[in-house]
Structure formats: C-alpha cells, structure tokens
Design an enzyme around this catalytic site. Structure first.
Site, short mmCIF file in Angstrom:
data_model
loop_
_atom_site.label_atom_id
_atom_site.label_comp_id
_atom_site.label_asym_id
_atom_site.label_seq_id
_atom_site.Cartn_x
_atom_site.Cartn_y
_atom_site.Cartn_z
N ASN A 10 0.85 -1.11 -0.25
CA ASN A 10 -0.15 -0.40 0.06
C ASN A 10 1.57 1.32 0.03
O ASN A 10 1.71 1.60 0.82
CB ASN A 10 -0.79 0.30 1.30
CG ASN A 10 -1.80 1.32 1.55
OD1 ASN A 10 -2.01 1.98 0.40
ND2 ASN A 10 -2.39 1.32 1.99
N TRP A 11 1.38 1.99 -1.24
CA TRP A 11 1.91 3.27 -1.44
C TRP A 11 1.25 4.54 -0.89
O TRP A 11 1.74 5.23 -0.54
CB TRP A 11 1.98 3.76 -2.56
CG TRP A 11 2.69 2.68 -3.55
CD1 TRP A 11 3.31 1.13 -3.35
CD2 TRP A 11 3.77 2.53 -4.69
NE1 TRP A 11 4.25 0.97 -3.40
CE2 TRP A 11 4.22 1.35 -5.18
CE3 TRP A 11 3.68 3.55 -5.91
CZ2 TRP A 11 4.83 1.16 -6.34
CZ3 TRP A 11 3.89 3.11 -7.02
CH2 TRP A 11 4.78 2.14 -7.25
N LYS A 12 0.20 3.90 -0.36
CA LYS A 12 -0.41 5.62 0.37
C LYS A 12 -0.09 6.35 -0.42
O LYS A 12 -0.57 6.32 -2.09
CB LYS A 12 0.17 5.10 1.77
CG LYS A 12 -0.24 4.30 2.66
CD LYS A 12 0.68 5.05 4.10
CE LYS A 12 -0.38 2.53 4.93
NZ LYS A 12 0.02 3.04 6.08
N HIS A 106 -9.47 1.40 5.30
CA HIS A 106 -8.55 1.17 6.08
C HIS A 106 -7.91 1.99 7.10
O HIS A 106 -9.46 3.57 7.15
CB HIS A 106 -7.34 1.65 4.96
CG HIS A 106 -5.97 1.66 5.29
ND1 HIS A 106 -5.52 2.96 6.35
CD2 HIS A 106 -5.30 1.13 4.98
CE1 HIS A 106 -4.46 2.90 7.00
NE2 HIS A 106 -3.69 1.47 6.08
N GLU A 108 -6.29 4.96 7.67
CA GLU A 108 -6.45 6.73 7.35
C GLU A 108 -8.11 6.75 7.07
O GLU A 108 -7.75 8.11 7.42
CB GLU A 108 -4.87 6.23 7.01
CG GLU A 108 -3.46 6.00 7.78
CD GLU A 108 -2.82 5.44 6.92
OE1 GLU A 108 -2.48 5.56 5.20
OE2 GLU A 108 -1.72 5.31 7.61
N GLU A 176 -4.94 -5.10 10.39
CA GLU A 176 -4.47 -4.01 11.31
C GLU A 176 -3.95 -3.25 12.07
O GLU A 176 -4.89 -2.55 11.75
CB GLU A 176 -4.13 -3.36 9.97
CG GLU A 176 -3.64 -3.93 8.63
CD GLU A 176 -3.39 -2.36 7.11
OE1 GLU A 176 -2.26 -2.64 7.31
OE2 GLU A 176 -3.95 -1.57 7.20
N GLY A 182 2.73 2.07 11.07
CA GLY A 182 3.89 3.35 10.54
C GLY A 182 4.76 3.66 11.95
O GLY A 182 4.69 4.74 12.19
N SER A 221 3.78 -1.78 10.03
CA SER A 221 5.26 -2.29 10.08
C SER A 221 5.67 -3.42 9.81
O SER A 221 6.57 -4.22 10.77
CB SER A 221 5.38 -1.59 11.74
OG SER A 221 5.15 -0.42 12.02
N GLY A 242 2.53 -0.89 4.28
CA GLY A 242 3.10 0.46 3.78
C GLY A 242 4.63 0.71 4.34
O GLY A 242 4.59 1.01 2.55
N GLY A 243 5.18 1.23 5.10
CA GLY A 243 6.58 1.83 4.48
C GLY A 243 7.33 1.19 3.83
O GLY A 243 8.03 1.81 3.42
#
Ligand code: 13P
Length: 262
Positions: A10-12, A106, A108, A176, A182, A221, A242-243
């Site tokens: 997930n590149w966000k 998600h 966010e 998640e 993150g 993470s 993610g990251g």
C-alpha cells in the site's frame, strides 16, 4: 483448504512520479524473476495499491510489463454510480482502467476522513459488484486494545463491513492494528495469531463454509526482518505493507519471506 499468500504493497499517498516509475519497474522485475522460478505455480500473489493517477500509467505502459505478475488495486473506491458526484472515483471506473483489487476501510480512511463501518459495507459491495476484489481492513486502536476491546472491535468491523456482500464474490481481510501502523511497533506473533484465529471463527459464523477460502492478511510495520516470523504464523495468509513497500529491496525481501513460508 489452501489459500493464496498475498504480498500487498500500500503506497498510500507516495511516492513522487519519477521514483514511483523506478519503484514499480524494480518490484515488477523482481516479482517476475521470483515467481517464474517455480514454473509459475507459486501460491504467492503480489498486489500493489498505488495512488489513483498511477492506474492510467500502468494501463498505458501495460505492454512493458507482465501484468500477471503484479496485480494492481486502488486504495479507495466510491460506492456512488456514474453521475454528478464531483471528485468521486467509483469501483466501475477503477475496474475499467485496470484495477483488480480495492482496499476498503483502511484505518487512515476511518480516522482521518471519518469513514464508518456502514460506509465500508457499501464500498465493499460496490467494489465486488464491479468486479474488483475488496480487501476489508480492520483493526483496533491502542486505547481499544488496552481496554480489552480488541475482539469486540474487529468482530463488529468484520460483520458490518461484509454485511452487504453476497456469497459468490471473492474478497480478503487485512488485520491491521492501528497502533502498529507506521510506528515501527509490530504486534507480537501471539497477538497476531489470536486475532487471526478469532477472525476466522467470526467469519465462519457469518459466512459459513466459504469462510475458509478467504485470505486474512496482517499489516502494521511489516519489514523484511520480521516478515518470516509474521508470515509463518498459522492463519496469516499474507502481508499488507505500507512504508516498506516504498523501497523495492525491502518489499522484495518481504516477498522472499512470503515465498519461503508458502
Ligand atoms: P506500515 O507498514 O507503514 O506500518 O503501514 C501498514 C499499512 O497501513 C498498510 O495498509
């Protein structure tokens, strides 16, 4: 029942265009070389969720890539049909422009943009009806975990989120924990295992025998150095990254862990 292992990035709202093109090429090439090594029979699937403008880029550059190696999804879909809904991008258009998957709910989207479980239910239905595979994202906040509400929260998110989805559609879940997203703080293998076991039970009660076909991913993470431990947990069918999906070496390191545990 063997479920696929899904390694999803997930590149966000990242990266910028030029580094993004290189990132996609590197991930695509790395995926092709790894998945073709076993004659194309790997149970591992790779899915990327870039920001929406990339969808057009992938389609216009499709001839350069083996689209069967890396599948593309959108991070959000509107549940609105075509019409006077300025700013919306619905599941039908996303599908017509090459998306195969859609993230829904998600954390966010929930915490920053105020999305609710009933909205997630409508988006899951819209995505599936348009031919996308929704991944419903669920997870508790730190406050909820510390109050002992984890199982209750994820059960409600799961049951409401899937409440409008008919049996025949393909979908997945991603657990998640919000406090692990993150933050560099990963849930312990025991915490992940018990929530995944609980989710499978709730899913069986809600959806019957077909529940066993639904992949349940873990996200929060995930990095190359913890991926093997997380993906090796009974009941974890993949990772939503993610990251670490913004660096090809780390995403491909997680893919290696997925292949090793498949
Ligand atoms: P991180 O891997 O950066 O914790 O993000 C997880 C996530 O939100 C994936 O959807």
């Amino acid at each position: 029942m063997t479920r696929p292992i899904i390694i999803a990035g997930n590149w966000k709202h990242n990266p910028q265009r030029i580094p993004g093109e290189s990132l996609f090429r590197e991930i695509s090439e790395g995926t092709i070389s790894r998945l073709s090594a076993d004659g194309g029979d790997s149970p591992v699937r790779v899915v990327l969720f870039p920001p929406l403008p990339w969808l057009g880029w992938f389609v216009s550059n499709a001839s350069q890539f083996d689209r069967s190696a890396v599948e593309i999804g959108v991070q959000e879909v509107s549940d609105r049909p075509l019409g006077a809904f300025t700013g919306e991008v619905g599941a039908q258009l996303a599908q017509q422009f090459g998306a195969e998957w859609a993230l829904v709910g998600h954390s966010e989207r929930r915490s920053i943009f105020g999305e609710t479980d009933p909205q997630a239910a409508s988006r899951v239905k819209a995505a599936a009806t348009a031919g996308l595979r929704p991944i419903l994202c669920i997870g508790e906040t730190l406050e909820q975990r510390e109050a002992g509400e984890t199982f209750e929260v994820v059960s409600r998110q799961l049951e409401t989120g899937l409440s409008k989805l008919d049996e025949e559609f393909e979908y997945a879940l991603a657990y998640e924990p919000v406090w692990a997203i993150g933050t560099g703080r990963t849930a312990t293998t025991q915490q992940v295992e018990e929530v995944h076991r609980h989710l499978r039970e709730v899913l069986r009660r809600a959806r019957g025998a077909s529940a066993d076909e639904v992949p349940i991913l873990y996200g929060g993470s995930v990095k190359p150095d913890n991926a093997q431990a997380l993906l090796g947990i009974d009941g974890v069918d993949g990772a939503l990254v993610g990251g670490a999906s913004l660096l090809s070496a780390s995403f491909l390191g997680i893919l290696d862990a997925g292949i090793a545990t498949a």
